[in-house]
Design a protein around this motif. Sequence first.
Motif, short mmCIF file in Angstrom:
data_model
loop_
_atom_site.label_atom_id
_atom_site.label_comp_id
_atom_site.label_asym_id
_atom_site.label_seq_id
_atom_site.Cartn_x
_atom_site.Cartn_y
_atom_site.Cartn_z
N LEU A 173 0.85 -1.18 0.00
CA LEU A 173 0.00 0.00 0.00
C LEU A 173 0.89 1.23 0.00
O LEU A 173 1.71 1.40 0.90
N LEU A 174 0.75 2.05 -1.03
CA LEU A 174 1.46 3.32 -1.10
C LEU A 174 0.45 4.40 -0.69
O LEU A 174 -0.42 4.79 -1.46
N SER A 175 0.57 4.84 0.55
CA SER A 175 -0.35 5.83 1.12
C SER A 175 0.25 7.21 0.90
O SER A 175 1.34 7.51 1.41
N THR A 176 -0.44 8.05 0.14
CA THR A 176 0.16 9.32 -0.29
C THR A 176 -0.57 10.52 0.28
O THR A 176 -1.79 10.53 0.43
N GLY A 177 0.21 11.50 0.63
CA GLY A 177 -0.25 12.77 1.15
C GLY A 177 0.97 13.66 1.20
O GLY A 177 1.76 13.70 0.25
N THR A 178 1.16 14.38 2.29
CA THR A 178 2.41 15.13 2.46
C THR A 178 3.59 14.17 2.42
O THR A 178 4.62 14.45 1.80
N ASP A 203 -3.25 4.95 -2.53
CA ASP A 203 -4.38 5.76 -2.08
C ASP A 203 -3.91 7.17 -1.75
O ASP A 203 -2.72 7.45 -1.72
N GLY A 204 -4.87 8.06 -1.53
CA GLY A 204 -4.51 9.45 -1.26
C GLY A 204 -4.35 10.24 -2.54
O GLY A 204 -4.76 9.82 -3.63
N GLY A 205 -3.73 11.41 -2.42
CA GLY A 205 -3.68 12.38 -3.50
C GLY A 205 -3.08 11.89 -4.81
O GLY A 205 -3.62 12.13 -5.89
N PHE A 206 -1.95 11.19 -4.75
CA PHE A 206 -1.30 10.75 -5.99
C PHE A 206 -2.11 9.69 -6.71
O PHE A 206 -1.96 9.51 -7.91
N PRO A 236 7.13 -2.37 -13.95
CA PRO A 236 6.44 -3.10 -15.03
C PRO A 236 6.03 -4.52 -14.67
O PRO A 236 5.14 -5.08 -15.32
N ASP A 237 6.65 -5.12 -13.65
CA ASP A 237 6.34 -6.50 -13.29
C ASP A 237 5.32 -6.62 -12.16
O ASP A 237 5.05 -7.72 -11.68
N ILE A 238 4.79 -5.48 -11.74
CA ILE A 238 3.82 -5.45 -10.65
C ILE A 238 2.57 -4.72 -11.13
O ILE A 238 2.67 -3.68 -11.80
N GLU A 239 1.40 -5.23 -10.78
CA GLU A 239 0.15 -4.54 -11.13
C GLU A 239 -0.01 -3.31 -10.23
O GLU A 239 0.10 -3.41 -9.01
N VAL A 240 -0.28 -2.18 -10.86
CA VAL A 240 -0.42 -0.92 -10.12
C VAL A 240 -1.86 -0.43 -10.23
O VAL A 240 -2.41 -0.32 -11.33
N TYR A 241 -2.44 -0.13 -9.07
CA TYR A 241 -3.83 0.30 -9.02
C TYR A 241 -3.96 1.59 -8.22
O TYR A 241 -3.30 1.76 -7.17
N ALA A 242 -4.82 2.48 -8.68
CA ALA A 242 -5.31 3.57 -7.84
C ALA A 242 -6.46 3.01 -7.03
O ALA A 242 -7.38 2.39 -7.57
N ALA A 243 -6.37 3.17 -5.72
CA ALA A 243 -7.40 2.63 -4.82
C ALA A 243 -8.12 3.78 -4.15
O ALA A 243 -7.51 4.79 -3.80
N ASN A 267 -17.36 -7.25 0.26
CA ASN A 267 -16.23 -7.45 -0.65
C ASN A 267 -16.02 -6.28 -1.60
O ASN A 267 -15.21 -6.36 -2.52
N ASP A 268 -16.74 -5.20 -1.37
CA ASP A 268 -16.61 -4.03 -2.25
C ASP A 268 -16.22 -2.77 -1.47
O ASP A 268 -16.63 -1.66 -1.79
N LEU A 269 -15.38 -2.95 -0.44
CA LEU A 269 -14.97 -1.81 0.37
C LEU A 269 -14.12 -0.82 -0.43
O LEU A 269 -14.13 0.38 -0.16
N ILE A 270 -13.34 -1.35 -1.38
CA ILE A 270 -12.32 -0.55 -2.07
C ILE A 270 -12.59 -0.56 -3.56
O ILE A 270 -12.83 -1.60 -4.16
N SER A 271 -12.55 0.62 -4.18
CA SER A 271 -12.64 0.74 -5.64
C SER A 271 -11.24 0.81 -6.22
O SER A 271 -10.38 1.55 -5.71
#
Length: 430
Positions: free
Chosen positions: A251-256, A365-368, A383-390, A415-419
């Motif tokens: 999980l890449l949690s983005t903000g400041t 998740d977050g701003g980015f 490129p070898d990892i699936e990247v998703y905006a959550a 099962n639909d907590l996250i888009s």
Amino acid sequence: MAPIPVIAVFDVGKTNKKLFLFDESYHIVFERSARFNETVDEDGFACENLEALRLSVYDSLAEVGRLKEFDIKAVNFSAYGASFVYLDENGKAIAPLYNYLKPYPEDIKKQFYDTYGDEAQVAFETASPALESLNSGLQLYRIKHQKPELFKKIKHALHLPQYLSYLVSGEEVSDMTSIGCHTALWDFEKNDYHDWVKKEGIADIFAPVVPADHVSSPVISNKHYKVGIGLHDSSAALIPYLASFNEPFILLSTGTWSISLNPFDQSPLTAEELAADCLNYIQYKGKPVKASRLFSGHEYDQGIKQIAEKYGQNTIKYRNLAYDDNPQEDDVKAYYDLVKNLIAKQKISTGYVLKNAPVKRIFVDGGFGKNSVFMHLLAAAFPDIEVYAASMAQATAMGTALAIHHKWNSRPIPNDLISLKYYSAAGQKV
């Protein structure tokens, strides 16, 4: 019409204090936000207004308890870390909620490391980069040696989330998500308080550690509530992902800050990782979470201001840019250079927590996560990892509710907590 069963979650940040009601499907059915003016400690340094916060918890809970359309089944709390509330034998707070940004006295710092080993050694053993007052254990060490009379009066030191819980439950407990987050208190190899904590007598003023899904059942206004023990906010935000996905992910949690969290890597931190601002959290089920931090949100904000000023544009233009393989305008090229530079740093930072676990997905998740240019370039960098905006509504508050799901909610976790929105390495959004 029957009232809706709900859980009340207090989400206390440094700036905003929020209250949410979630129904059994984890939809937000009520929310309220407030801000309090800070006060100052005995040295004139800004700190949380603890009394205003205390009264707000009682007033807000009483207010929503009077709403006829809701049936409050449970209450839980999340709050920022690195902050202790000091209680006397009567359970009263006897000191300010000292600010973790307060400068740490150099003489006390020297005394600590002269006694217990150099910064690198303590950092390695406690999985906590040397961060002075952000290492909340060192706040207690400072009080013991700078304010010994105050220290003698402390019966229990509670991290802020557990203090908020105590206000409602009357139960003084400790929680691993707070103890295990850059506090310099916990020896990750021994799975116990570090030797220095015991030798200083500080372990004696910590309340018993209980599991994150522990609840008490106080009677409030003739009604039984299930009251959780509170969670450190960074750990709480990870819970919806752990509840939703079994395959290893980051999980890449983005903000400041952009924080890469890998809950599937339990390997000890290396000296190199600690020097690069990596640390370990302890997640709500007690396992370590390897994390790396990058000050990229701040750098991004400063960068687009400079570009906007140079080219006479509004910063809004860049925040909403669609991805383009071949940008033409000079200011847009400068913007792409800024983001590419951030992605290069992000690849290194995230790489520190990728080494020891076969991760298949990165969730942002977050701003980015809402930034098309950033997301396409990030996908190209991995490129070898699936990247998703959550995306989800209020991940920290939702995670706090989910931590005690089985204690109040008769339904299965949805099962639909996250888009999710997938970005391919080729730059084509799917």
